[in-house]
Write a protein that holds these residues in place. Structure first.
Motif, PDB file in Angstrom:
ATOM      1  N   LEU A  14       0.834  -1.209   0.000  1.00 14.08           N
ATOM      2  CA  LEU A  14       0.000   0.000   0.000  1.00 14.08           C
ATOM      3  C   LEU A  14       0.866   1.255   0.000  1.00 14.08           C
ATOM      4  CD1 LEU A  14      -2.755  -1.097   2.522  1.00 14.08           C
ATOM      5  CD2 LEU A  14      -3.093  -0.597   0.093  1.00 14.08           C
ATOM      6  N   VAL A  35      -9.076  -1.176   5.249  1.00 13.34           N
ATOM      7  CA  VAL A  35      -8.581  -1.932   4.101  1.00 13.34           C
ATOM      8  C   VAL A  35      -9.100  -3.366   4.210  1.00 13.34           C
ATOM      9  CG1 VAL A  35      -6.530  -2.759   2.890  1.00 13.34           C
ATOM     10  CG2 VAL A  35      -6.498  -0.516   3.979  1.00 13.34           C
ATOM     11  N   ILE A  56     -10.205  -0.081  -0.301  1.00 15.07           N
ATOM     12  CA  ILE A  56      -9.478   0.879   0.524  1.00 15.07           C
ATOM     13  C   ILE A  56     -10.363   2.098   0.754  1.00 15.07           C
ATOM     14  CG2 ILE A  56      -7.392   2.287   0.698  1.00 15.07           C
ATOM     15  CD1 ILE A  56      -6.284   0.351  -1.559  1.00 15.07           C
TER      16      ILE A  56
END
Length: 135
Positions: A14, A35, A56
């Motif tokens: 990420l 997430v 997300i």
């Protein structure tokens, strides 16, 4: 850049894909349930795989992306956006919610100009009077 054979942690991916500025912020988002990995909550140390679907949530926006490549190094935006592909449904949903927010904001009262000095004095006097009534 790509690490086909290596294992990459979710927080590191990420961060490398530039969804979060630091790994610690990515960790907080994962721990906070912002997430989801293939539709389920996950841990920070979850190993990402190509083809997995991530959801997300950042602020009021929610993105659903498909992992296309793995990387554990943070690069520029142009390189980072090759790591994932945002799903068309996600793009449409984000545009729809943005349009709703703009419509709600447009409906609010806005003055055509800034308050003058006289207007500010009146506002201050009004607020002071309201505070005295409450006490």
């Amino acid at each position: 850049m790509t690490t086909e054979n290596k294992k990459v942690r979710l927080d590191k991916w990420l961060w490398a894909a530039r969804f979060f500025k630091t790994r610690s912020i990515a960790k907080q988002a994962i721990d906070g349930g912002k997430v989801h990995f293939d539709g389920a909550r996950c841990k920070v140390s979850k190993e990402v795989v190509i083809g997995a679907k991530l959801t997300i949530r950042q602020g009021s926006e929610e993105k659903t992306v498909l992992i296309k490549q793995l990387s554990d190094q943070r690069r520029g935006y142009e390189v980072a956006k090759e790591l994932y592909e945002e799903l068309p449904e996600s793009i449409a949903k984000r545009e729809q919610t943005a349009a709703q927010r703009r419509a709600e904001f447009a409906g609010q009262l806005h003055s055509e100009r800034r308050p003058s000095k006289r207007d500010r004095r009146r506002i201050t006097t009004f607020k002071d009077a309201m505070n005295q009534e409450v006490e």
